[in-house]
Write an enzyme that holds these catalytic residues in place. Structure first.
Site, short mmCIF file in Angstrom:
data_model
loop_
_atom_site.label_atom_id
_atom_site.label_comp_id
_atom_site.label_asym_id
_atom_site.label_seq_id
_atom_site.Cartn_x
_atom_site.Cartn_y
_atom_site.Cartn_z
N HIS A 1 0.80 -1.23 0.00
CA HIS A 1 0.00 0.00 0.00
C HIS A 1 0.83 1.28 0.00
O HIS A 1 0.25 2.36 0.12
CB HIS A 1 -0.93 0.05 1.22
CG HIS A 1 -2.01 -0.96 1.19
ND1 HIS A 1 -3.24 -0.72 0.63
CD2 HIS A 1 -2.05 -2.23 1.64
CE1 HIS A 1 -4.00 -1.81 0.76
NE2 HIS A 1 -3.30 -2.74 1.37
N LYS B 1 -14.44 8.70 -3.73
CA LYS B 1 -15.66 9.10 -3.00
C LYS B 1 -16.16 10.45 -3.50
O LYS B 1 -17.36 10.67 -3.68
CB LYS B 1 -15.40 9.13 -1.49
CG LYS B 1 -15.11 7.74 -0.92
CD LYS B 1 -14.47 7.75 0.46
CE LYS B 1 -13.86 6.38 0.74
NZ LYS B 1 -12.90 6.38 1.87
N LYS C 1 -8.14 14.31 4.38
CA LYS C 1 -7.29 13.12 4.39
C LYS C 1 -6.26 13.31 5.50
O LYS C 1 -6.19 14.39 6.10
CB LYS C 1 -6.57 12.96 3.04
CG LYS C 1 -5.88 14.24 2.55
CD LYS C 1 -5.16 14.04 1.22
CE LYS C 1 -6.05 14.13 0.01
NZ LYS C 1 -6.10 12.92 -0.81
N ARG C 2 -5.46 12.27 5.78
CA ARG C 2 -4.38 12.44 6.74
C ARG C 2 -3.52 13.64 6.35
O ARG C 2 -3.34 13.92 5.16
CB ARG C 2 -3.52 11.17 6.79
CG ARG C 2 -4.19 9.99 7.47
CD ARG C 2 -4.49 10.28 8.93
NE ARG C 2 -3.30 10.41 9.72
CZ ARG C 2 -2.75 9.42 10.43
NH1 ARG C 2 -3.31 8.22 10.46
NH2 ARG C 2 -1.67 9.63 11.14
N LYS D 1 1.16 14.62 0.84
CA LYS D 1 -0.21 14.94 0.40
C LYS D 1 -0.35 16.44 0.12
O LYS D 1 -1.33 16.88 -0.47
CB LYS D 1 -1.22 14.47 1.44
CG LYS D 1 -1.28 12.94 1.57
CD LYS D 1 -2.27 12.50 2.61
CE LYS D 1 -2.26 11.00 2.88
NZ LYS D 1 -2.94 10.20 1.84
N THR E 1 -8.33 6.80 -2.09
CA THR E 1 -9.69 6.29 -2.24
C THR E 1 -10.69 7.43 -2.00
O THR E 1 -11.82 7.36 -2.48
CB THR E 1 -9.97 5.13 -1.27
OG1 THR E 1 -9.42 5.47 0.01
CG2 THR E 1 -9.34 3.84 -1.75
C1 26V Z 1 1.92 1.82 8.31
C2 26V Z 1 2.12 1.84 9.65
C3 26V Z 1 3.48 1.81 10.14
C4 26V Z 1 3.59 1.38 11.55
C5 26V Z 1 2.58 2.00 12.46
C6 26V Z 1 1.17 1.89 11.99
C7 26V Z 1 1.02 1.90 10.51
C8 26V Z 1 -0.25 1.94 9.96
C9 26V Z 1 -0.44 1.92 8.60
C10 26V Z 1 0.65 1.86 7.78
C11 26V Z 1 0.46 1.72 6.32
C12 26V Z 1 0.19 2.95 5.63
C13 26V Z 1 -0.03 2.64 4.20
C14 26V Z 1 -1.30 3.21 3.71
O1 26V Z 1 -2.22 3.50 4.44
N1 26V Z 1 -1.38 3.34 2.42
C15 26V Z 1 -2.56 3.88 1.78
O2 26V Z 1 -3.35 2.78 1.35
C16 26V Z 1 -4.51 3.20 0.69
C17 26V Z 1 -5.31 1.96 0.39
O3 26V Z 1 -4.64 1.17 -0.53
C18 26V Z 1 -4.15 3.98 -0.54
O4 26V Z 1 -5.34 4.43 -1.16
C19 26V Z 1 -3.28 5.18 -0.19
O5 26V Z 1 -2.85 5.84 -1.34
C20 26V Z 1 -2.09 4.72 0.61
O6 26V Z 1 -1.36 5.82 1.11
#
Ligand code: 26V
Length: 808
Positions: free
Chosen positions: A353, A653, A541-542, A547, A649
């Site tokens: 992701h 929306k 968004k975050r 971003k 995503t």
């Molecule tokens: C990473 C970590 C690192 C450790 C602590 C907690 C944590 C939580 C989540 C993540 C992963 C982040 C990756 C992410 O959210 N990617 C997003 O995924 C979406 C669904 O596929 C995508 O639409 C976004 O572009 C992408 O940034």
């Protein structure tokens, strides 16, 4: 179900649950009663679904995810069961307002953002497509933090979402399993085989809580199983009335329970804390044990495992499923390595992701080894065998082997483990999958080309259109019939109506009413009055550097500068809406929130610009708040640095709700552009190719932008000269990142092109008919971004699962 019957059953249920009559009811009692009724009703379907899955012996998929960002469930369940109108009318007769009852439910905010919400949309699509797909996750006691804004700064508060109980879940104490941490591994030999005995470990009890996920107007009810960490009574014996033991026992209980206490709030940044690794192993070990237990109980043979079970890992967070499955097969089922490995890789598939290097997970070997000694041995063995293969193929190429190893430089590289131990690796939008193949994972792609594929993300049109924008949903149903709700490709029929004056008027009116509703929310929450006829330009968004909320801010400052110079400037009035949370430890993102607030303070109070500009930040962005914002949005800000947003995503929306995308050629924006055509989207900025070339070859100097473009010079100066209210030096870090750290995200480089894009938006919007045509076209073309399409592709392309029809 009909109104009369519902009313009767509801009153009966209320009395048995609360021992009083409805006249004495509190709103919360009513909520709990309705929730229990819905759950009881779904239970019959739930049992029938599970029975059909067992009887028909169809392959099941389990979606392993550290996050499920579900939002509220009650209105969804009412809509999907076809009960909503009945309940509304029956409650009307009882003088109960359904809306206010629904608002009592807390959001299930068990996710950070896109990745967690995607998992929730996927559960929705599994059930609505009648596919046997289930979620496995963690029942965090505290969800994603509540954001409060104090004096323009983000403050984090805990989210105790379970404090009033959760009507949807059922605790299954009899299905609890043991998860083991720490200790040591002793080797023993038996008839020429080595056996591994894990001893002196700490044991944690994983207790599952199951929630039903009902499909849209069908009889499928799938399961979301969330695990909670508890102590076994054996370990926690208060009766040993020794003071020292008592305190230690309390401490131990606290330590164990901490595993499912909180969701880590920092996405896009690797979290090196041992508790996070514990959470990850806890999720996969508990889930796999229960899957295998059930499989064997139904008489399944392990040889057939990968034909009957698919396990999908949502990013690398659950990647320990690979060594854990190996451990169970080898240590508990006495399988040989080769067979265990074959079944494991055939069972597991993985989605990546993000390509941000700082988000790629890696764990220090020493830490890993102490926490999970047996799992580490297996990972080590996987690495040895893999490196051996690499050596055969690339003799003496130490560099390449080092770059691909699962264990290297003192770390376990989780993405490498995921690629080696699975049969499918997918990205989440075409460009993202290409970048994986050609850049980030190019060595792996060269070795395993057949494993790589793309599955462009999607969103459920039922939550993001039917539920959140009921008037638009009704217009669509009146125009093309109701089939779009479970066959989103039907939305394309709206293309025939882009020139229909009646439809345009309706689309206009619906958007206007949604804007009025949002304007009211904005005023209630922030006391800012916004003009409902202004363009609603939205970035939600975050908050993150890539971003580029800062780019949005710089453009607003420029617009404001132009308006101050010429209050009669011919621009359409705008309302800029922001919402989003920053990771608690991400200073730059937190300063961006403060910056938005300072700018809002300055602009919203300046009468000289005649209300042509308003800036709003809505606090505590959540699924529920999002459901109110998307329907009111007209311009969708998707302005990430090209190559960095894997998919996005939110962009989908917005599109589905008729907003026009103002974006870079990044993530799924590119596919949105392909769907609607260049004339129905506003694109600007560097391409991914340009960005990657700059990173590789250098050649960008942010100061050049500063010196060449007087607008940039002026705005940047305003960041640090006291122009913005608040302390003079508050935004020095933003300034420094742009100039002294050479603008990592190419904000200044894209500035001019972004301003031009906004000018195009202004022109397009001034032609109302043109704009409405664009809007209808976006809605019509949004069908391909349904998560039903995405899940159908996963089902046939990766998991090889089929729908199971559940009879009434
Ligand atoms: C990473 C970590 C690192 C450790 C602590 C907690 C944590 C939580 C989540 C993540 C992963 C982040 C990756 C992410 O959210 N990617 C997003 O995924 C979406 C669904 O596929 C995508 O639409 C976004 O572009 C992408 O940034």
């Amino acid at each position: 179900m009909n109104k009369g019957l519902f009313k009767q059953l509801f009153l009966e249920k209320f009395e048995t649950m609360h021992g009083q009559t409805i006249e004495e009811a509190s709103p919360m009692d009513i909520y709990m009663t309705l929730g229990t009724m819905i759950r009881d009703y779904m239970s019959r379907k739930w049992i029938a679904t599970n029975k059909a899955y067992v009887d028909q012996e169809k392959k099941q998929v389990y979606y392993f995810s550290m996050e499920f960002l579900l939002g509220k469930m009650m209105e969804r369940n009412l809509l999907y069961l076809g009960w909503k109108e009945i309940v509304e009318e029956a409650f009307g007769e009882l003088a109960v307002d359904l809306e206010s009852i629904l608002s009592l439910e807390p959001d299930a905010g068990l996710g950070n953002g896109g990745l967690g919400r995607l998992a929730a949309c996927f559960l929705d699509s599994f059930a609505s497509l009648q596919l046997p797909g289930h979620g496995c996750g963690i029942r965090y006691k505290y969800g994603f933090f509540d954001q409060k804004i104090v004096d323009g700064y983000q403050v984090e508060l805990p989210d105790p979402w379970l404090k009033n109980g959760n009507v949807w879940e059922i605790r299954k104490a009899d299905k609890a399993v043991e998860v083991r941490f720490g200790g040591n591994v002793r080797l023993d030999h038996h008839d020429n085989t080595t056996i591994f005995i894990h001893e002196n470990y700490d044991s944690v009890l994983a207790v599952p809580y199951d929630s039903p996920i009902v499909g849209f107007r069908n009889n499928t009810v799938n399961t979301l199983r969330l695990w909670s960490a508890e102590t076994t009574m054996r370990d926690f014996d208060f009766s040993t009335f020794n003071r020292g033991d008592y305190l230690n026992a309390v401490k131990y209980k606290h330590e164990v329970e901490s595993i499912s206490q909180i969701l880590y709030p920092d996405d896009q940044h690797q979290e090196g804390r041992i508790l996070r690794l514990k959470q990850q192993y806890f999720l996969v070990s508990a889930s796999l044990q229960s899957i295998i237990h059930r499989y064997k109980k139904k008489g399944g043979s392990l040889d057939e495992f990968s034909h009957k079970i698919a396990i999908h890992i949502n990013d690398t967070h659950p990647v320990l499923a690979i060594p854990e499955l190996m451990r169970i097969f080898i240590d508990e089922e006495e399988m040989g390595w080769d067979q265990a490995w074959q079944i494991t890789t055939e069972t597991i598939s993985y989605t990546n992701h993000t390509i941000l290097p700082e988000a790629l997970e890696k764990w220090p070997i020493d830490l890993f080894q102490i926490l999970l000694p047996r799992i580490y041995m297996i990972v080590h063995e996987i690495n040895e065998r893999f490196c051996h293969e690499l050596w055969q193929r690339y003799p003496n190429n130490w560099d390449k082997i080092g770059q691909m190893a699962v264990v290297a430089d003192g770390y376990v590289h989780m993405a490498h483990l995921a690629v080696v131990g699975s049969h499918s690796i997918n990205g989440v939008a075409e460009i993202h999958s290409e970048i994986l193949k050609k850049q980030v994972m190019r060595h792996f792609h060269e070795l395993f080309p057949h494993k790589f594929n793309n599955k462009t993300n999607g969103i459920t049109p039922r939550r993001w259109l039917l539920k959140s924008n009921p008037s638009l949903a009704q217009l669509i149903t009146d125009t093309i019939g109701p089939a779009w709700r479970n066959d989103s490709s039907e939305l394309i029929q709206l293309m025939k109506h882009t020139d229909d004056a009646y439809i345009r008027d309706q689309v206009f009116t619906i958007k206007h009413n949604n804007k009025l509703r949002l304007a009211k929310i904005i005023e209630e929450k922030t006391s800012i009055k916004v003009d409902p006829s202004s363009i609603f330009d939205v970035q939600i968004k975050r908050i993150h550097g890539y971003k580029r909320q800062v780019l949005n801010v710089l453009h607003i400052m420029d617009l404001y500068n132009r308006l101050r110079e010429n209050p009669d400037l011919n621009i359409l009035p705008r309302t800029f809406v922001f919402a989003g949370k920053s990771a608690p430890s991400y200073y730059q993102a937190k300063q961006t929130i403060k910056l938005i607030h300072s700018l809002a303070d300055l602009i919203n109070k300046d009468a000289s610009i005649k209300n042509k500009l308003k800036v709003v930040f809505l606090e505590n962005y959540s699924v529920s708040l999002a459901e109110k914002i998307f329907p009111a949005a007209e311009v969708s800000e998707q302005i990430s640095t090209a190559s960095k947003e894997a998919s996005g995503t939110g962009n989908m929306k917005f599109m589905m709700n008729g907003a026009i995308t103002l974006g870079t050629l990044d993530g799924a924006n590119i596919e949105i552009k392909d769907a609607v055509g260049e004339e129905n989207i506003v694109i600007f900025g560097l391409t991914a190719h340009d960005v990657l070339a700059y990173y590789r070859d250098g050649g960008y100097n942010a100061w050049d932008m500063y010196h060449q473009d007087p607008r940039i010079k002026m705005i940047l100066t305003q960041l640090i000269n006291g122009f913005l209210p608040g302390a003079q030096d508050e935004f020095r870090s933003v300034y420094d990142a742009l100039l002294y750290q050479n603008d990592e995200y190419f904000v200044l480089k894209d500035f001019s092109s972004y301003v031009d894009a906004h000018n195009r938006v202004n022109t397009l919007y001034s032609n109302r008919n043109q704009w409405l045509k664009m809007s209808i076209c976006n809605i019509a073309q949004s069908g391909r971004f349904s998560s039903d399409r995405t899940i159908s592709e996963y089902a046939s392309g990766i998991w090889k699962i089929e729908p199971v029809y559940i009879a009434e």
